[in-house]
Scaffold this motif. Sequence first.
Motif, PDB file in Angstrom:
ATOM      1  N   PHE A 175       0.811  -1.213   0.000  1.00 55.60           N
ATOM      2  CA  PHE A 175       0.000   0.000   0.000  1.00 55.60           C
ATOM      3  C   PHE A 175       0.850   1.272   0.000  1.00 55.60           C
ATOM      4  O   PHE A 175       0.384   2.333  -0.391  1.00 55.60           O
ATOM      5  N   TRP A 176       2.090   1.143   0.481  1.00 54.68           N
ATOM      6  CA  TRP A 176       2.857   2.333   0.846  1.00 54.68           C
ATOM      7  C   TRP A 176       3.091   3.328  -0.298  1.00 54.68           C
ATOM      8  O   TRP A 176       2.894   4.548  -0.110  1.00 54.68           O
ATOM      9  N   PRO A 177       3.498   2.915  -1.477  1.00 56.36           N
ATOM     10  CA  PRO A 177       3.738   3.915  -2.531  1.00 56.36           C
ATOM     11  C   PRO A 177       2.522   4.784  -2.842  1.00 56.36           C
ATOM     12  O   PRO A 177       2.670   5.962  -3.193  1.00 56.36           O
ATOM     13  N   ALA A 178       1.315   4.240  -2.681  1.00 54.55           N
ATOM     14  CA  ALA A 178       0.109   4.971  -3.075  1.00 54.55           C
ATOM     15  C   ALA A 178      -0.342   6.008  -2.057  1.00 54.55           C
ATOM     16  O   ALA A 178      -1.199   6.848  -2.362  1.00 54.55           O
ATOM     17  N   ILE A 179       0.218   5.983  -0.843  1.00 55.05           N
ATOM     18  CA  ILE A 179      -0.276   6.888   0.201  1.00 55.05           C
ATOM     19  C   ILE A 179       0.641   8.095   0.402  1.00 55.05           C
ATOM     20  O   ILE A 179       0.448   8.874   1.330  1.00 55.05           O
ATOM     21  N   LYS A 180       1.610   8.278  -0.487  1.00 56.56           N
ATOM     22  CA  LYS A 180       2.522   9.422  -0.369  1.00 56.56           C
ATOM     23  C   LYS A 180       1.751  10.730  -0.469  1.00 56.56           C
ATOM     24  O   LYS A 180       0.913  10.906  -1.357  1.00 56.56           O
ATOM     25  N   HIS A 181       2.058  11.635   0.445  1.00 62.36           N
ATOM     26  CA  HIS A 181       1.371  12.933   0.477  1.00 62.36           C
ATOM     27  C   HIS A 181       2.397  14.006   0.850  1.00 62.36           C
ATOM     28  O   HIS A 181       2.645  14.259   2.030  1.00 62.36           O
ATOM     29  N   PHE A 182       3.020  14.611  -0.153  1.00 60.82           N
ATOM     30  CA  PHE A 182       3.990  15.677   0.070  1.00 60.82           C
ATOM     31  C   PHE A 182       3.266  17.015  -0.111  1.00 60.82           C
ATOM     32  O   PHE A 182       2.856  17.371  -1.211  1.00 60.82           O
ATOM     33  N   GLU A 183       3.106  17.758   0.997  1.00 55.33           N
ATOM     34  CA  GLU A 183       2.421  19.047   0.914  1.00 55.33           C
ATOM     35  C   GLU A 183       2.670  19.848   2.181  1.00 55.33           C
ATOM     36  O   GLU A 183       2.667  19.303   3.258  1.00 55.33           O
TER      37      GLU A 183
END
Length: 523
Positions: A515-523
């Motif tokens: 799941f990890w790659p899809a939950i990236k949230h850089f903001e």
Amino acid sequence: MTTPKTAPTMTPAAPVWWLIACFAAAKVAIHVVALEGYGFFRDELYYFACAERLAWGYVDHPPLSIAALSALVSIFGENLWTLRLPAALLGAALVATVGWLAARLGGRLGAQALAMTAALVVPSYLALHHFYSMNAWSLLFWTLASAALVSALDGGGRRHWGGLGVVLGLGLLNKIDVLWLGAGLGAGLLVADRRRLLTPEPWIAGEVSFAIFTPHLIWQAVNGWPTVEFVRNAGSNKMKTTAPVDYVVDQIMATHPLSLPIWLGGLAFLLFSSRGRAFRVAGWIYPSVLLILLINGTSRSGYLAGAYPLLFAAGGVLWEGVVQRWRRAGTAVLAGYALVLAATGAFLAPLALPILSVEDYLDRAQTLGVAPSTSERKEIGELPQFYADMFGWPEMAEEVARVWESLDAGEREGAAIFVGNYGEAGALRYFGRRHGLPPVLSGHNNHWLWGLEVIEEHGLTGDVVLILGGREESHLQRFHRVERAGETRCTYCMPYENGVPIFIAREPRGDLREFWPAIKHFE
């Protein structure tokens, strides 16, 4: 071939060190009074988490402030004093440097006092020196760079330009907003002193700063330039668009309206006066950076905060020169202006420092007609975001702990906690320890980079995950069973942190690592 050293064109005055020491001590005292007001700020909790995992960079900031905090924590532990006293000392160093700058520009006691008074009462400085962050460091680096530049421009040789490069390089290792300072310096050289670009000195400063900044650039390249993605996302999704007129008004308010004659006079001194001729290059920094930020359209008003210390110093010199012809009357006018500035600054201080109860603050804000605000695209509550982000964290940890304790002992083995942003992650890391909570996962900023490492280190299976926030139907895409088990409650926090649901998710539809790659949230 050796470039001849330019003779100094300005006769500096002697710094009045006892006065500078008094102003610096006053700055520290102001912040000590407010040191424990309201509680931990969101970013401070994130900084503690970053300080546990030293690196040459982070998604949302370079490493210097984190390295300094890690050293402080190793000595004093994780507490408010470890965060807040260093921030106050950074503020005191800024005020002292403003006094030195005024003297270096030729200002005597009156100029130094007026310049430091202006720096002391700036609301945005009071706010930024209240809590630990790269911003408190950045203000000082901009001010030190101004001091180094003034010395380099007025008779300085390669040593002075090399010193400027060191300050700029360290500033870049702290916060990339120093790039704007560098752009302003370049514009100033092009407009006011092109011939100097034919000498080695400015290039020495650039080479030294680049060399110091290189390890962070290497980290960025190795990690896929995460800060570029962060800045792009923040500009398009997070920050409000600000009209140029509103941005300029924000500058006047953020620096205290009554200080406008000082810093505007300082700009005039640097750009137009005969006494400031040697420093024309420095004078062009402010308008150049302002133009960059206005063109950007989504810049915070605080992004320009580092440009004002030099203007305060130059303004003090200008006004001392204006009133000195009036002799004693002029001295009285200058002193009276400084006293009015200090008195009104004290009255406005609760807008930037948590020195009043929340109820008293709300009364003061209403009296002044100041509505709660945020520079981000978020709903706001009774308090401005700066204060609201100091509320709700212990209560959040208690509610998550209550849900955690409802799990069977077997379920807790290998279970994880997942949250939506770095503030929540930092709060559960810090306050969750007293409740025995496990390490926290998040896809937000640097927590995403750490995620797989944390999963491996602690053997998190993902069979059971406590999830803070989101919607049940979304979580069911990754888990077969999702149960709502609680929600956060806080009175003065940001509205999006109040009433946040807490879910227990069981029976994952895949491995947590998948799941990890899809939950990236850089903001």
